[in-house]
Design a protein around this motif. Structure first.
Motif, PDB file in Angstrom:
ATOM      1  N   LYS A  10      46.751  40.021  31.381  1.00 45.18           N
ATOM      2  CA  LYS A  10      46.851  38.744  30.666  1.00 45.18           C
ATOM      3  C   LYS A  10      45.492  38.045  30.640  1.00 45.18           C
ATOM      4  O   LYS A  10      45.081  37.487  29.613  1.00 45.18           O
ATOM      5  CB  LYS A  10      47.889  37.847  31.341  1.00 45.18           C
ATOM      6  CG  LYS A  10      49.321  38.334  31.233  1.00 45.18           C
ATOM      7  CD  LYS A  10      50.252  37.429  32.042  1.00 45.18           C
ATOM      8  CE  LYS A  10      51.674  37.932  32.076  1.00 45.18           C
ATOM      9  NZ  LYS A  10      52.560  37.054  32.878  1.00 45.18           N
ATOM     10  N   HIS A  70      55.655  37.544  29.646  1.00 49.50           N
ATOM     11  CA  HIS A  70      54.328  37.578  29.028  1.00 49.50           C
ATOM     12  C   HIS A  70      53.636  36.219  29.094  1.00 49.50           C
ATOM     13  O   HIS A  70      52.427  36.135  28.835  1.00 49.50           O
ATOM     14  CB  HIS A  70      54.441  38.025  27.562  1.00 49.50           C
ATOM     15  CG  HIS A  70      54.990  36.977  26.641  1.00 49.50           C
ATOM     16  ND1 HIS A  70      56.343  36.857  26.365  1.00 49.50           N
ATOM     17  CD2 HIS A  70      54.385  35.978  25.925  1.00 49.50           C
ATOM     18  CE1 HIS A  70      56.530  35.856  25.530  1.00 49.50           C
ATOM     19  NE2 HIS A  70      55.376  35.299  25.250  1.00 49.50           N
ATOM     20  N   HIS A  71      54.367  35.166  29.453  1.00 49.46           N
ATOM     21  CA  HIS A  71      53.785  33.819  29.442  1.00 49.46           C
ATOM     22  C   HIS A  71      52.687  33.692  30.497  1.00 49.46           C
ATOM     23  O   HIS A  71      52.773  34.271  31.579  1.00 49.46           O
ATOM     24  CB  HIS A  71      54.863  32.770  29.704  1.00 49.46           C
ATOM     25  CG  HIS A  71      55.920  32.747  28.647  1.00 49.46           C
ATOM     26  ND1 HIS A  71      55.681  32.320  27.367  1.00 49.46           N
ATOM     27  CD2 HIS A  71      57.226  33.106  28.686  1.00 49.46           C
ATOM     28  CE1 HIS A  71      56.784  32.412  26.646  1.00 49.46           C
ATOM     29  NE2 HIS A  71      57.745  32.886  27.423  1.00 49.46           N
ATOM     30  N   GLN A  98      40.505  37.256  23.320  1.00 55.53           N
ATOM     31  CA  GLN A  98      40.806  36.363  22.208  1.00 55.53           C
ATOM     32  C   GLN A  98      39.802  35.216  22.109  1.00 55.53           C
ATOM     33  O   GLN A  98      39.450  34.792  21.006  1.00 55.53           O
ATOM     34  CB  GLN A  98      42.230  35.821  22.340  1.00 55.53           C
ATOM     35  CG  GLN A  98      43.318  36.872  22.172  1.00 55.53           C
ATOM     36  CD  GLN A  98      43.247  37.560  20.821  1.00 55.53           C
ATOM     37  OE1 GLN A  98      43.070  36.926  19.784  1.00 55.53           O
ATOM     38  NE2 GLN A  98      43.388  38.887  20.826  1.00 55.53           N
ATOM     39  N   ASP A 115      49.847  27.789  26.318  1.00 55.73           N
ATOM     40  CA  ASP A 115      49.810  28.697  25.181  1.00 55.73           C
ATOM     41  C   ASP A 115      48.367  29.145  24.965  1.00 55.73           C
ATOM     42  O   ASP A 115      47.499  28.321  24.654  1.00 55.73           O
ATOM     43  CB  ASP A 115      50.336  28.014  23.924  1.00 55.73           C
ATOM     44  CG  ASP A 115      50.354  28.965  22.745  1.00 55.73           C
ATOM     45  OD1 ASP A 115      51.317  29.755  22.638  1.00 55.73           O
ATOM     46  OD2 ASP A 115      49.402  28.944  21.934  1.00 55.73           O
ATOM     47  N   PRO A 116      48.073  30.436  25.109  1.00 54.71           N
ATOM     48  CA  PRO A 116      46.687  30.905  24.989  1.00 54.71           C
ATOM     49  C   PRO A 116      46.078  30.636  23.623  1.00 54.71           C
ATOM     50  O   PRO A 116      44.889  30.311  23.529  1.00 54.71           O
ATOM     51  CB  PRO A 116      46.813  32.417  25.255  1.00 54.71           C
ATOM     52  CG  PRO A 116      48.085  32.587  26.000  1.00 54.71           C
ATOM     53  CD  PRO A 116      49.001  31.515  25.506  1.00 54.71           C
ATOM     54  N   SER A 134      49.057  42.699  24.038  1.00 53.98           N
ATOM     55  CA  SER A 134      48.880  41.464  23.273  1.00 53.98           C
ATOM     56  C   SER A 134      49.293  40.261  24.111  1.00 53.98           C
ATOM     57  O   SER A 134      49.944  40.399  25.156  1.00 53.98           O
ATOM     58  CB  SER A 134      49.715  41.509  21.990  1.00 53.98           C
ATOM     59  OG  SER A 134      51.092  41.445  22.300  1.00 53.98           O
ATOM     60  N   LEU A 135      48.954  39.069  23.634  1.00 49.12           N
ATOM     61  CA  LEU A 135      49.297  37.850  24.363  1.00 49.12           C
ATOM     62  C   LEU A 135      50.793  37.604  24.423  1.00 49.12           C
ATOM     63  O   LEU A 135      51.263  36.840  25.266  1.00 49.12           O
ATOM     64  CB  LEU A 135      48.601  36.647  23.726  1.00 49.12           C
ATOM     65  CG  LEU A 135      47.089  36.554  23.967  1.00 49.12           C
ATOM     66  CD1 LEU A 135      46.495  35.414  23.160  1.00 49.12           C
ATOM     67  CD2 LEU A 135      46.774  36.389  25.446  1.00 49.12           C
ATOM     68  N   ASP A 136      51.567  38.245  23.532  1.00 48.96           N
ATOM     69  CA  ASP A 136      53.021  38.103  23.604  1.00 48.96           C
ATOM     70  C   ASP A 136      53.684  39.266  24.330  1.00 48.96           C
ATOM     71  O   ASP A 136      54.894  39.456  24.256  1.00 48.96           O
ATOM     72  CB  ASP A 136      53.627  37.914  22.213  1.00 48.96           C
ATOM     73  CG  ASP A 136      53.413  39.117  21.297  1.00 48.96           C
ATOM     74  OD1 ASP A 136      52.848  40.133  21.749  1.00 48.96           O
ATOM     75  OD2 ASP A 136      53.820  39.045  20.121  1.00 48.96           O
ATOM     76  N   GLU A 139      43.157  39.822  28.149  1.00 47.74           N
ATOM     77  CA  GLU A 139      43.482  39.565  26.753  1.00 47.74           C
ATOM     78  C   GLU A 139      43.091  38.145  26.351  1.00 47.74           C
ATOM     79  O   GLU A 139      42.633  37.913  25.219  1.00 47.74           O
ATOM     80  CB  GLU A 139      44.962  39.800  26.491  1.00 47.74           C
ATOM     81  CG  GLU A 139      45.379  39.656  25.037  1.00 47.74           C
ATOM     82  CD  GLU A 139      44.661  40.600  24.079  1.00 47.74           C
ATOM     83  OE1 GLU A 139      44.612  40.288  22.877  1.00 47.74           O
ATOM     84  OE2 GLU A 139      44.143  41.646  24.540  1.00 47.74           O
ATOM     85  N   LEU A 140      43.230  37.181  27.258  1.00 48.30           N
ATOM     86  CA  LEU A 140      42.796  35.816  26.964  1.00 48.30           C
ATOM     87  C   LEU A 140      41.290  35.777  26.727  1.00 48.30           C
ATOM     88  O   LEU A 140      40.813  35.159  25.762  1.00 48.30           O
ATOM     89  CB  LEU A 140      43.183  34.887  28.109  1.00 48.30           C
ATOM     90  CG  LEU A 140      42.691  33.434  28.006  1.00 48.30           C
ATOM     91  CD1 LEU A 140      43.194  32.785  26.716  1.00 48.30           C
ATOM     92  CD2 LEU A 140      43.148  32.631  29.209  1.00 48.30           C
ATOM     93  N   SER A 158      46.947  28.706  31.817  1.00 51.14           N
ATOM     94  CA  SER A 158      45.488  28.836  31.948  1.00 51.14           C
ATOM     95  C   SER A 158      44.882  27.479  32.277  1.00 51.14           C
ATOM     96  O   SER A 158      45.355  26.445  31.816  1.00 51.14           O
ATOM     97  CB  SER A 158      44.868  29.361  30.649  1.00 51.14           C
ATOM     98  OG  SER A 158      45.527  30.505  30.187  1.00 51.14           O
TER      99      SER A 158
END
Length: 452
Positions: A110, A441-442, A117, A410-411, A31-33, A113-114, A445
């Protein structure tokens, strides 16, 4: 009339909730987190400390209608990208939550996942995806930090970061992601403070490493004693630190001055070098190497021309304004902090950029009658905080720049704002992720939008 019995003392103790254990599950994605995502019997389960491709045993910590949350208590089948965390505080500290994942694999997950989403939530995808921007250092890269300070009733000194899921401090002797120079100073500061019996009124220290030293500011609930001030001034002098103290309801006081420590160098390859002045409470990008890569990627994408006008929103100290000003006719910089606007204009003057005008305003509630908003621009750059730029994007809907660059920390905000921009008539032409925060996880982008 029936009277209720009066009860004394605290509330009645509730029985401790029994945690459930889930049969072994397969982790499907990240996940994004930074949590693993599984779907036992079709219900989404977010699992801390689990990675895609693994089979793990899970302890359920929270159960809801739509999804459950838990943590991996044993890894039955590890994935090939799992590594041993380098930091001894990893299981306690709330900072680096992906040290168990190989950094090279982490950036790829990462990015994926971006993209997932963006497709799932906004129903959009970029026309092209550039290679990630990655620095050479996966540890020792972080040049800015806020370190908590506390003291137990026994007199024991605590210095460190917040625990996972808590406001309490983890006492940390050495942080693996902070720069060596910051770690050395923190160790010396700990030694100095430990010599004093009562320092509970000191609550934190903010530190930024400049090009020639450290800028640090201590926060306190009351003024420091003369003896403690002298010891801290001596410490700062020995370590070439520009040190100040900000006590509650009192003016900031300088304990040791080192003006050279309050400067950041930006290498805008291959043409220019800039020097930005800052204070310990200012926002700076924590990863100097990745920040320079990011600036140059934005310049490559935008291809600014000498006759063009640029609007730089959430402009800060001038991180993007100055490199752009050397290439265009005029830059209009807009920032929420009046102090940072003033500092950015000083930075512009010191770097020979006379074509920057700057304004202070709340961009989450923009004044639609503002003169700068009525002007036209060839290029727009957005570098918002975590909540994104929804309000100012709406205020800019009638503007027709040839390109707009969006830097997102923040995605979720990027997904929302990218959908809005596409609906306003932009092409989502390019996307790039930047590994600004290895071991966490940060993700930073960069997105480029061009008028159709």
């Amino acid at each position: 009339m029936k009277h209720r019995r009066i009860r004394y003392g605290g509330p009645r103790q509730q029985p401790k909730r029994q945690l459930q254990r889930e049969t072994p599950v397969e982790v499907l994605s990240l996940s994004l987190d930074g949590r693993g995502v599984a779907r036992p019997e079709g219900k989404t389960l977010f699992v801390r400390d689990a990675l895609p491709g693994e089979v793990v045993e899970v302890e359920i910590e929270k159960s809801g209608k739509r999804f459950d949350e838990g943590r991996a208590i044993s890894v039955i089948t590890p994935c090939t990208s799992r590594v041993e965390p380098a930091c001894p505080y990893y299981t306690q500290c709330g900072g680096c939550d992906l040290q168990h994942l190989d950094p090279e694999h982490a950036i790829a997950l990462k990015q994926q996942e971006l993209l997932t989403q963006l497709a799932k939530r906004a129903k959009i995808e970029p026309e092209s995806v550039d290679a990630p921007l990655c620095g050479s250092e996966k540890f020792g890269y972080r040049r800015a930090a806020r370190i908590g300070i506390n003291q137990r009733d026994s007199g024991e000194l605590l210095m460190g970061f917040r625990r996972r899921g808590s406001n309490k401090l983890v006492d940390i002797e050495h942080c693996a992601v902070l720069t060596p120079k910051i770690n050395v100073f923190i160790s010396a500061l700990r030694h100095t403070l430990a010599q004093f019996e009562r320092i509970k009124h000191i609550t934190q220290v903010e530190i930024i490493e400049g090009s020639s030293g450290l800028e640090a500011e201590l926060r306190a609930t009351r003024n420091l004693s003369d003896e403690l001030s002298r010891e801290l001034a001596s410490l700062a002098h020995a370590h070439e630190v520009n040190l100040s103290v900000r006590a509650k309801d009192l003016p900031t006081r300088t304990l040791n001055a080192n003006p050279a420590a309050t400067k950041l160098m930006i290498n805008d390859a291959p043409l220019f070098k800039f020097e930005l002045e800052f204070s310990a409470s200012d926002f700076v990008q924590v990863n100097a190497e990745v920040n320079e890569l990011m600036i140059n990627r934005v310049l490559e994408w935008l291809q600014p021309k000498p006759e063009e006008r640029v609007l730089d929103l959430f402009s800060g100290l001038g991180n993007f304004s100055l490199p752009l000003a050397k290439r265009v006719q005029q830059v209009t910089a807009v920032e929420g902090s009046a102090t940072m606007v003033e500092r950015s204009l000083e930075n512009a003057a010191k770097n020979g950029c006379s074509n920057i005008q700057a304004f202070a305003t709340d961009l989450s509630d923009p004044d639609t009658e503002a003169g700068w908003l009525a002007d036209s621009y060839d290029l727009i750059l957005l570098d918002p905080p975590r909540q994104g730029a929804a309000e100012i994007i709406q205020a800019l809907k009638d503007h027709k720049p040839r390109a707009l660059a969006y830097i997102a920390c923040d995605p979720a905000s990027l997904v929302r704002d990218a959908e809005t921009l596409v609906n306003q008539g932009y092409r989502f032409s390019r996307l790039c992720v930047a590994d600004m925060f290895p071991q966490t996880h940060h993700i930073e982008s960069l997105a480029l939008f061009e008028r159709c």
